[in-house]
Design a protein around this motif. Structure first.
Motif, PDB file in Angstrom:
ATOM      1  N   ILE A   1     -63.678 -17.011 -18.637  1.00  0.00           N
ATOM      2  CA  ILE A   1     -62.683 -15.969 -18.369  1.00  0.00           C
ATOM      3  C   ILE A   1     -61.645 -16.532 -17.397  1.00  0.00           C
ATOM      4  CG2 ILE A   1     -62.346 -13.599 -17.585  1.00  0.00           C
ATOM      5  CD1 ILE A   1     -65.480 -13.337 -18.009  1.00  0.00           C
ATOM      6  N   PHE A   2     -60.371 -16.354 -17.725  1.00  0.00           N
ATOM      7  CA  PHE A   2     -59.266 -16.866 -16.920  1.00  0.00           C
ATOM      8  C   PHE A   2     -58.386 -15.681 -16.515  1.00  0.00           C
ATOM      9  CE2 PHE A   2     -60.715 -19.841 -20.088  1.00  0.00           C
ATOM     10  CZ  PHE A   2     -60.980 -20.979 -19.353  1.00  0.00           C
ATOM     11  N   SER A   3     -58.357 -15.387 -15.218  1.00  0.00           N
ATOM     12  CA  SER A   3     -57.622 -14.227 -14.705  1.00  0.00           C
ATOM     13  C   SER A   3     -56.404 -14.698 -13.934  1.00  0.00           C
ATOM     14  CB  SER A   3     -58.525 -13.381 -13.795  1.00  0.00           C
ATOM     15  OG  SER A   3     -59.685 -12.963 -14.483  1.00  0.00           O
ATOM     16  N   ASN A   4     -55.288 -14.049 -14.196  1.00  0.00           N
ATOM     17  CA  ASN A   4     -54.048 -14.340 -13.484  1.00  0.00           C
ATOM     18  C   ASN A   4     -53.774 -13.187 -12.535  1.00  0.00           C
ATOM     19  OD1 ASN A   4     -51.513 -14.916 -12.564  1.00  0.00           O
ATOM     20  ND2 ASN A   4     -50.538 -15.035 -14.577  1.00  0.00           N
ATOM     21  N   ARG A   5     -53.956 -13.409 -11.245  1.00  0.00           N
ATOM     22  CA  ARG A   5     -53.744 -12.370 -10.241  1.00  0.00           C
ATOM     23  C   ARG A   5     -52.416 -12.550  -9.518  1.00  0.00           C
ATOM     24  NH1 ARG A   5     -60.025 -12.674  -8.032  1.00  0.00           N
ATOM     25  NH2 ARG A   5     -60.948 -11.776  -9.935  1.00  0.00           N
ATOM     26  N   GLY A   6     -51.572 -13.386 -10.107  1.00  0.00           N
ATOM     27  CA  GLY A   6     -50.262 -13.603  -9.515  1.00  0.00           C
ATOM     28  C   GLY A   6     -49.197 -12.756 -10.173  1.00  0.00           C
ATOM     29  N   ALA A   7     -47.940 -13.076  -9.844  1.00  0.00           N
ATOM     30  CA  ALA A   7     -46.808 -12.288 -10.334  1.00  0.00           C
ATOM     31  C   ALA A   7     -46.068 -12.967 -11.478  1.00  0.00           C
ATOM     32  CB  ALA A   7     -45.837 -12.035  -9.181  1.00  0.00           C
ATOM     33  N   ALA A   8     -46.478 -14.155 -11.865  1.00  0.00           N
ATOM     34  CA  ALA A   8     -45.812 -14.868 -12.956  1.00  0.00           C
ATOM     35  C   ALA A   8     -46.865 -15.390 -13.931  1.00  0.00           C
ATOM     36  CB  ALA A   8     -44.982 -16.037 -12.404  1.00  0.00           C
ATOM     37  N   ALA A   9     -46.444 -15.594 -15.175  1.00  0.00           N
ATOM     38  CA  ALA A   9     -47.364 -16.105 -16.194  1.00  0.00           C
ATOM     39  C   ALA A   9     -47.823 -17.519 -15.824  1.00  0.00           C
ATOM     40  CB  ALA A   9     -46.695 -16.106 -17.555  1.00  0.00           C
ATOM     41  N   ILE A  10     -49.049 -17.852 -16.199  1.00  0.00           N
ATOM     42  CA  ILE A  10     -49.622 -19.169 -15.898  1.00  0.00           C
ATOM     43  C   ILE A  10     -50.081 -19.801 -17.210  1.00  0.00           C
ATOM     44  CG2 ILE A  10     -51.461 -20.433 -14.721  1.00  0.00           C
ATOM     45  CD1 ILE A  10     -51.478 -18.300 -12.584  1.00  0.00           C
ATOM     46  N   GLU A  11     -49.650 -21.020 -17.438  1.00  0.00           N
ATOM     47  CA  GLU A  11     -50.103 -21.774 -18.601  1.00  0.00           C
ATOM     48  C   GLU A  11     -51.086 -22.843 -18.142  1.00  0.00           C
ATOM     49  OE1 GLU A  11     -46.709 -23.289 -20.590  1.00  0.00           O
ATOM     50  OE2 GLU A  11     -46.057 -21.332 -21.346  1.00  0.00           O
ATOM     51  N   ALA A  12     -52.093 -23.111 -18.952  1.00  0.00           N
ATOM     52  CA  ALA A  12     -53.124 -24.067 -18.558  1.00  0.00           C
ATOM     53  C   ALA A  12     -53.732 -24.711 -19.796  1.00  0.00           C
ATOM     54  CB  ALA A  12     -54.210 -23.379 -17.729  1.00  0.00           C
ATOM     55  N   THR A  13     -54.290 -25.901 -19.583  1.00  0.00           N
ATOM     56  CA  THR A  13     -55.046 -26.602 -20.618  1.00  0.00           C
ATOM     57  C   THR A  13     -56.531 -26.458 -20.307  1.00  0.00           C
ATOM     58  OG1 THR A  13     -53.288 -28.221 -20.976  1.00  0.00           O
ATOM     59  CG2 THR A  13     -55.491 -28.819 -21.730  1.00  0.00           C
ATOM     60  N   VAL A  14     -57.256 -25.895 -21.240  1.00  0.00           N
ATOM     61  CA  VAL A  14     -58.700 -25.690 -21.086  1.00  0.00           C
ATOM     62  C   VAL A  14     -59.414 -26.692 -21.979  1.00  0.00           C
ATOM     63  CG1 VAL A  14     -60.612 -24.077 -21.363  1.00  0.00           C
ATOM     64  CG2 VAL A  14     -58.384 -23.248 -20.563  1.00  0.00           C
ATOM     65  N   ARG A  15     -60.324 -27.448 -21.388  1.00  0.00           N
ATOM     66  CA  ARG A  15     -61.082 -28.450 -22.147  1.00  0.00           C
ATOM     67  C   ARG A  15     -62.573 -28.214 -21.949  1.00  0.00           C
ATOM     68  NH1 ARG A  15     -62.483 -34.403 -20.566  1.00  0.00           N
ATOM     69  NH2 ARG A  15     -63.148 -35.297 -22.538  1.00  0.00           N
ATOM     70  N   ILE A  16     -63.310 -28.227 -23.062  1.00  0.00           N
ATOM     71  CA  ILE A  16     -64.771 -28.146 -23.032  1.00  0.00           C
ATOM     72  C   ILE A  16     -65.281 -29.434 -23.670  1.00  0.00           C
ATOM     73  CG2 ILE A  16     -66.791 -26.885 -23.849  1.00  0.00           C
ATOM     74  CD1 ILE A  16     -65.044 -24.360 -23.866  1.00  0.00           C
ATOM     75  N   HIS A  17     -66.184 -30.126 -22.981  1.00  0.00           N
ATOM     76  CA  HIS A  17     -66.580 -31.454 -23.464  1.00  0.00           C
ATOM     77  C   HIS A  17     -67.984 -31.773 -22.988  1.00  0.00           C
ATOM     78  CE1 HIS A  17     -66.137 -33.672 -19.556  1.00  0.00           C
ATOM     79  NE2 HIS A  17     -65.444 -32.585 -19.278  1.00  0.00           N
ATOM     80  N   GLY A  18     -68.516 -32.892 -23.456  1.00  0.00           N
ATOM     81  CA  GLY A  18     -69.829 -33.331 -23.010  1.00  0.00           C
ATOM     82  C   GLY A  18     -70.410 -34.390 -23.917  1.00  0.00           C
TER      83      GLY A  18
END
Length: 714
Positions: free
Chosen positions: A151-168
């Motif tokens: 779960i990725f929550s943005n508690r700021g005032a502007a949109a946030i872009e991010a790269t999510v990686r799952i690996h192993g």
């Protein structure tokens, strides 16, 4: 239908909160021996809980499902929230979570859901400002799988872009094979919703399924952008964008199965999100980005307030407050039940009364209008500031935050909050590292991992690799060392100090192999770290000198069918009629005559296989020629005979001089007794034959004279 096995779930906790352990006992009904055995298990766990763990030990939760598949979850800095081993070494630390290249590693302890089936990990702030949390759920029955909800929550005032990686890394090691994909082929690409990996079907290691996104036809909001299987390493990435005040969730599943067919069937089932796959996460259906869940919020995208909508389960509803309400709307939220009277407003259904102000109450009046009075003082709210921990309404419509939120409870750290980056900063002493909620002295290594060390100059918040090498799987690997089972994976600390890296493209990953006169060229590495064949070539000599090399020169018997051993020592294709030659062995017809491959032996006088323009065909020599010097002192008549030129005597050369099968094919034969070749076999024209032909010659000569006389006096 498979009956669920009775099970007992326990949470073992150290009173000082140094470690926690979830213990599951499961026994088929046919093997139950009464309460005494279970009491023994309880006693065992009790006494284990009283024993202090070894110094520095980091225990994580272990959850079993009905088939006793093991899901052991890491809680150390380098494996937080990952499956460490699974059942029978199914994994070698897998499903690690990264956000913008930084590993998910919260400092607070995890907890369990009331039923003990969900491990709840604490929130962690990513470099981009997203608040990240992971939930891992293992069902007690209904499937041999684990569910990961990030779960990725943005508690700021502007949109946030991010790269999510799952690996192993997978426990099948160098024997890892891609068994199946949702698209039906045998290569991974970003359109695949699931894939299955294994080494040997039905072996001790489970067959593994990986469900990573909804199928392309469902058009998920944030599909996979990159996916790979390199050796025994898996990786998949998502590019997400989280609006201010909103959440995005990534949902994935891991499967352990007894065989490949079961793993494929379970993956194909889970990718369609059956109801049991969503137990306990109904509140997040709206925000799951890599599956189209048709949750209450997604169903109302582009639909006007009050417009019709359909939920994921096919239920009809109306869009109220931005959500698909299938029950009764009370002006604030959707309640269960179809009857408007269930809303407590006398059957009046309001429009949306939500003003998104946490310090006002959103009320639908009996007349169907909205009112938003100030919320009572002490109502929980969010002032939008990261560095305040206790936010409460003051009763006048304002949200006021008090208290700091960055105390990590460790005496060895200095805590501060940075509002500009929305991060808590916990500074260890200058000569120590803060790793997994412990301050570690410079030069200290974790137990059993001598290749890792606390080096504050390199990294104050994670282990550093000691020396010039890699720390992989708890072992110290020198730079340049090849993976023992994958020759195209190499330790390269400049690229990845904690995992294998692909070797240089084109680098050999095996040896040449020579068999049956065919040289199999050494395989080479590709960009994905896989060892691929490089092709083959036939040995020019037609034979192998060793198991890895061709012979340098051919022999009379080494060349394959259709070839001969040429003068250069290489096998050459047999030559066709009309091609130049020096030996019978060079010709497909087996006849080398007059310097050319010929259609037959061509051992007739006044014939040749080398006449210009007719090479390879046995034809009569032209009149006046003698290509083989067979007509002593005379020439051929163009019909395969010799004409005596010295006395005007015609010599009969209509019969071959030697028709035996072993006769050589003459190229320079002469008549017996000739100056050029006394005693050699040659033309059959002899003196007694010439004498016997003299009357015929005189008759022809007189006839020609009579013809000439008649023409002269006509």
């Amino acid at each position: 239908m498979r009956q669920p096995k009775p099970s007992l779930s326990l949470l073992v906790s150290d009173p000082k909160e140094r470690y926690q352990e979830s213990c599951m006992f499961s026994r088929p009904a046919s093997q139950r021996f009464g309460v005494g055995i279970d009491l023994f298990a309880l006693s065992l766990v009790f006494w284990l809980s009283l024993a202090a763990p070894p110094a520095g030990a980091q225990f994580g939760p272990v959850v079993l499902n009905s088939a006793s598949y093991r899901w052991d979850i890491g809680t150390e800095e380098f494996n937080y929230g990952a499956i460490i081993d699974g059942t029978s070494d199914a994994y070698d630390t897998c499903y690690l979570l990264e956000v913008d290249g930084v590993s998910y590693a919260p400092s607070d302890p995890y907890t369990f859901s009331p039923d003990g089936r969900t491990v709840i990990f604490p929130e962690w702030l990513s470099p981009s400002g997203l608040v990240v949390q992971r939930l891992i759920y293992v069902p007690d029955s209904g499937g041999d799988w684990a569910r990961f909800l990030d779960i990725f929550s943005n508690r700021g005032a502007a949109a946030i872009e991010a790269t999510v990686r799952i690996h192993g890394n997978l426990g099948s090691d160098g024997s890892t094979r891609l068994i199946a994909t949702s698209s039906g082929d045998f290569s991974l690409d970003p359109s695949d919703g699931w894939f299955v990996t294994d080494d040997v079907d039905g072996s001790l290691d489970p067959s593994l399924g990986h469900v990573v996104q909804g199928l392309p036809a469902t058009s998920p909001l944030f599909p996979i952008t990159q996916i790979s299987l390199i050796g025994d390493n898996i990786s998949f990435e998502y590019e997400i964008s989280v609006p201010p005040g909103e959440q995005v969730a990534i949902l994935t599943f891991a499967i352990q199965a007894p065989n490949q067919a079961t793993a494929q069937a379970e993956a194909a089932r889970l990718v369609n999100l059956p109801d049991e796959a969503l137990v306990g996460i109904e509140e997040y259906l709206d925000v799951i980005g890599n599956f189209y869940t048709l949750g209450s919020r997604e169903a109302c995208r582009g639909v006007a307030e009050g417009g019709a909508c359909v939920t994921r389960r096919g239920e009809q509803g109306r869009c109220l407050g931005g959500r698909c309400c299938t029950g009764c709307w009370n002006g604030t939220r959707c309640l269960a039940g179809r009857s408007p009277s269930a809303c407590g407003r006398g059957g009046v259904e309001c429009r949306s009364c939500i003003d998104r102000d946490p310090c006002t109450s959103d009320i639908c009046t009996d007349s169907g209008s909205c009112t938003n009075p100030f919320a009572p003082a002490g109502t929980i709210c969010d002032d939008g500031l990261f560095c305040t921990a206790i936010d409460r309404c003051d009763g006048m419509g304002r949200c006021v935050g008090t208290g700091a939120r960055c105390d990590d409870g460790l005496a060895c750290t200095t805590d501060r909050c940075d509002e500009s980056t929305r991060r808590c900063i916990h500074e260890p002493p200058s000569n120590e590292c803060l790793i997994a909620r412990r301050c570690v002295a410079r030069g200290t290594s974790p137990p059993g991992r001598s290749c890792l060390v606390c080096d504050p100059e390199r990294n104050r918040f994670a282990w550093s690799v000691s020396g010039d090498g890699c720390a992989i799987g708890g072992e110290c690997i020198p730079r340049g060392t090849r993976h023992p089972g994958e020759p195209c994976l190499v330790c390269d600390p400049d690229r990845n100090p904690t995992d294998w890296s692909p070797a240089r493209v084109g680098e050999p990953c095996g040896e040449n192999r020579c068999t049956g006169g065919v040289l199999l060229l050494a395989p080479t590495c590709n960009a994905s770290g896989l060892c691929i064949p490089s092709g083959s070539m036939r040995c020019t000599s037609g034979s192998c000198a060793s198991p890895s090399a061709c012979a340098s020169t051919c022999t009379a018997t080494s060349c394959p069918e259709g070839f001969f051993c040429g003068p250069s020592g290489a096998c050459e294709p047999l030559r066709t009629n009309g091609s130049s030659c020096s030996r019978n062995e060079e010709c497909r017809s087996s006849f080398c005559v007059d310097g050319f491959c010929c259609e037959s032996r061509c051992n007739f006088p006044c014939h040749s296989c080398g006449l210009e323009g007719r090479e390879g065909r046995c034809v009569a020599a032209p009149m006046g020629s003698d290509p083989r010097r067979e007509c002593r002192g005379s020439a051929c008549d163009g019909m395969g005979r010799c004409i005596a030129m010295d006395a005007g005597i015609l010599q009969d050369a209509s019969m071959p001089s030697d028709t035996s099968p072993d006769a050589p094919h003459r190229t320079d034969a002469t008549l017996p007794g000739s100056e050029a070749g006394m005693g050699k076999r040659g033309c059959i024209c002899t003196l007694h034959q010439r004498a016997s032909m003299r009357p015929l010659h005189l008759y022809l000569f007189l006839l020609m004279g009579l013809v000439a006389r008649r023409r002269l006096f006509r």
